[in-house]
Design an enzyme around this catalytic site. Structure first.
Site, PDB file in Angstrom:
ATOM      1  N   HIS A   1       0.861  -1.182   0.000  1.00 28.48           N
ATOM      2  CA  HIS A   1       0.000   0.000   0.000  1.00 28.48           C
ATOM      3  C   HIS A   1       0.898   1.233   0.000  1.00 28.48           C
ATOM      4  CE1 HIS A   1      -2.977   2.925   1.287  1.00 28.48           C
ATOM      5  NE2 HIS A   1      -3.934   2.013   1.204  1.00 28.48           N
TER       6      HIS A   1
ATOM      7  N   ARG B   1      -6.804  10.279   0.108  1.00 27.06           N
ATOM      8  CA  ARG B   1      -6.656  10.739  -1.278  1.00 27.06           C
ATOM      9  C   ARG B   1      -8.019  10.864  -1.957  1.00 27.06           C
ATOM     10  NH1 ARG B   1      -3.330   6.283  -3.219  1.00 27.06           N
ATOM     11  NH2 ARG B   1      -3.483   5.422  -1.119  1.00 27.06           N
TER      12      ARG B   1
END
Ligand SMILES: Cc1cc2nc3c(=O)[nH]c(=O)nc-3n(C[C@H](O)[C@H](O)[C@H](O)COP(=O)(O)OP(=O)(O)OC[C@H]3O[C@@H](n4cnc5c(N)ncnc54)[C@H](O)[C@@H]3O)c2cc1C
Length: 609
Positions: free
Chosen positions: A237, A257
């Site tokens: 990740h 995000r």
């Protein structure tokens, strides 16, 4: 004699109490068979509870252009077409019903102004698709499933660790383990067994995974004769915490995000715009304003490059750091505070949308994310490979042994899209429970072989006898575990090359020998040294499977990136890598052709390009 050990009898035994195990248990109980569950941790503490951003399902509550076909095609594109297409199809079709079912069982999802389930943007999903509860979706999932399961009368054996599966001929007929509190052995006899043991992240030094993600299920299945598929596909990740050292690896949800957070290097440059892969260009914003509009909900805007797939973002971050453009502690900056330029009350908005992230950074790193950027870097997060299962029934290649959730392979191909795991758990957990109950009904009582039990008990106690005989001078399990994590992190990590993986395999062989000599001291009650000594076998097995599979795949695809083969290879794109335990006990590897996709699914992919 095996009869000395307490024996529990079930029709279906579920190993693991995360989302997949709980959903399987509910379904098997609903089929009116006797269901028992075993988990290493306390009920409610499985790794699923940590899931943050949400659960992907094409409900089309926020954007009515969404539907199962788009979700299917996003999942296949994200997985770079080595997915089990049938699993991707079932998942996309069934996820909406599984989410609505959770709602009916009491899950309190965030809402749209008109009262529908709110869905958020996430990497690789064309439309806002993640049903969520702030950034605590896993907690709500576990709470809901637990409530439902307890009502149905599932028997739960908490803080129990399974060390081996038991077999009668070819068929799995139960499991053998110990209760962690008192160290007593127990036999779990069952007509069918469902593995739902989650991931492998603890074999790496930097990981977002909880302590019990030591690859037990993959290893239990492998040693029982099942096949593992595509173990090379490990997901790093892009955004884990990197500072302070005590929290290195802890996840920073992609939801940051999705809500508008941007990645910058030390020079303040939004480097993700510098490298947008060809097959995502048409769907990716080519300027900062469009990226923001997408996060703000503009249906006509394209997503910002920060929301490209995880493998790609992780490699871009690594590149910035290696080029000397990283942040002070070896990562990059993730900034959500900048949205104050765009919306009033930005600080309140961030705290409401990302409450866990706000508290996590304030409490652990003394960073107020509403005012300043976070420092982030890649962390080992998820394994796309795992136990090979039948797409519809979830049975492994061993009769009576089923599997669901992260322990399995297929759905995600070379790279999992965020949010597709939670929906995977409920879609395939349900199927595993249903078919395990059916198998239990159709097959007679399970027989347990006393010799297998005695052998497993003898092996499990060996570290104590070595402790007694070496007078405190033998190596303990933690040093072996530490060295394995270093080996995997450094030699089979985000970027791989042949000579390093060969070295890793050599190292793993030596670590196997050392693991066979480790000693533990003290008594059997809650002895973490003993627990770690027993976990080592699983960690070493999955690590070897990852390294061997990664060597076999001579190309770069999804989570698997090879410096010596940086491009995709068409032939590799048509195969999966399978490992299994050979007759002599050594790990075997083969390439398995992917079955031809039906024309109607191919057409969907074409239409969605
Ligand atoms: C921080 C974080 C955030 C995430 N956020 C998201 C998200 O927003 N959306 C998403 O889709 N995915 C997310 N993921 C991924 C997702 O949470 C996991 O893939 C998923 O929860 C795995 O569920 P599972 O049921 O397969 O296994 P787990 O939840 O890991 O449960 C495994 C169970 O098996 C038990 N077990 C293991 N070994 C044994 C043994 N030998 N004997 C007995 N019991 C055993 C464990 O104790 C546990 O009960 C996130 C992951 C992390 C780390």
């Amino acid at each position: 004699m095996a009869t000395n050990y307490e024996t529990l009898e079930y029709d279906v035994l579920i190993i693991g109490a995360g989302g997949a195990g709980l959903r399987a248990a509910i379904e098997a109980s609903a089929a009116r068979v006797k269901v028992g569950m075993v988990c290493k941790s306390l009920l409610g503490k499985a790794h699923t509870v940590m899931a943050e951003g949400g659960m992907a399902a094409a409900l089309a509550d926020v954007d009515d252009r969404d539907g199962w076909k788009v979700h299917f095609s996003d999942t296949m594109r994200g997985g770079q077409y080595v997915n089990n297409w049938r699993m991707a199809e079932l998942h996309a079709k069934e996820a909406p019903d599984r989410v609505r079912e959770l709602e009916a069982w009491g899950a309190v999802f965030d809402r749209t102004p008109d009262g529908k389930i709110l869905q958020r943007n996430f990497g690789g999903h064309r439309y806002p698709r993640l049903a969520h509860v702030g950034d605590r979706t896993g907690l709500e999932l576990i709470r809901t499933l637990q409530d439902q399961g307890i009502h149905l009368g599932i028997e739960v054996n908490m803080e129990h660790t399974i060390v081996t599966l038991l077999k009668d001929g070819d068929r799995v007929t139960g499991a053998f383990g110990y209760d962690r509190e008192r160290g007593r052995f127990k036999i779990f006899r069952a007509k069918a067994v469902v593995l739902a043991t989650g991931g492998i992240g603890r074999s790496y030094k930097i990981s977002s995974n909880s302590w019990d993600c030591t690859g037990d299920g993959q290893s239990l299945a492998y040693h029982a004769g099942a096949e593992l598929v595509d173990m090379e596909f490990v997901q790093f990740h892009p955004t884990g915490m990197i500072w302070p050292p005590s929290v290195t690896g802890m996840l920073v949800t992609e939801g940051v995000r999705g809500e508008g957070g941007v990645l910058r290097n030390k020079d303040g440059r939004r480097f993700m715009f510098d490298d947008i892969p060809e097959n995502y260009k048409a769907q990716t914003a080519d300027n900062e304003e469009e990226g923001w509009l997408y996060c703000a909900g503009d249906r006509n805007a394209r997503r910002p490059p920060e929301l490209l797939t995880r493998d790609h973002v992780a490699r871009c971050i690594r590149r910035e750091v290696q080029a000397g453009r990283g942040s002070p502690h070896g990562g990059v900056f993730l900034d959500i505070s900048w949205i104050k330029e765009k919306i009033p009350n930005a600080a309140e908005h961030i705290k409401r949308k990302l409450p866990s992230m706000y508290h996590q950074f304030l409490a652990l790193a003394n960073v107020d994310i509403t005012r300043e950027p976070m420092e982030v870097g890649p962390t080992t997060h998820y394994i796309m490979g795992g136990v090979r299962v039948n797409s519809d029934t979830q049975m492994s290649t061993v009769p009576g042994l089923f599997a669901a959730g992260e322990v399995t392979a297929g759905l995600h191909g070379a790279n999992r899209l965020g949010g597709n795991s939670l929906s995977d758990l409920v879609v395939f957990g349900k199927r595993a429970g249903e078919y395990a109950a059916k198998f239990a009904r159709e097959h007679g009582a399970a027989r347990v072989n006393d010799d297998q039990v005695e052998e497993a008990a003898r092996r499990a106690l060996e570290p104590f006898s070595r402790g007694a005989s070496t007078g405190g001078n033998a190596e303990g399990p933690y040093q072996v575990q530490y060295d394995l994590q270093e080996t995997m992190q450094n030699l089979v990590g985000i970027v791989r090359r042949e000579e390093e993986m060969v070295r890793a395999l050599d190292g793993i062989a030596k670590l196997n020998e050392r693991a066979g000599r480790v000693a533990v001291y003290g008594h059997r009650e809650f002895n973490p040294g003993w627990h770690t000594a027993l976990d080592l076998k699983h960690m070493l097995t999955v690590s070897e499977a990852i390294a061997r599979s990664a060597l076999e795949r001579k190309e770069s695809r999804g989570g698997h990136f090879r410096d010596d083969f940086p491009g995709k290879d068409a032939a590799c794109g048509r195969m999966n890598v399978v490992v299994w335990k050979g007759a002599g006990g050594a790990m075997q590897v083969r390439r398995q052709p992917i079955p031809e996709m039906p024309a109607e699914l191919k057409q969907i992919i074409e239409e969605m390009k």
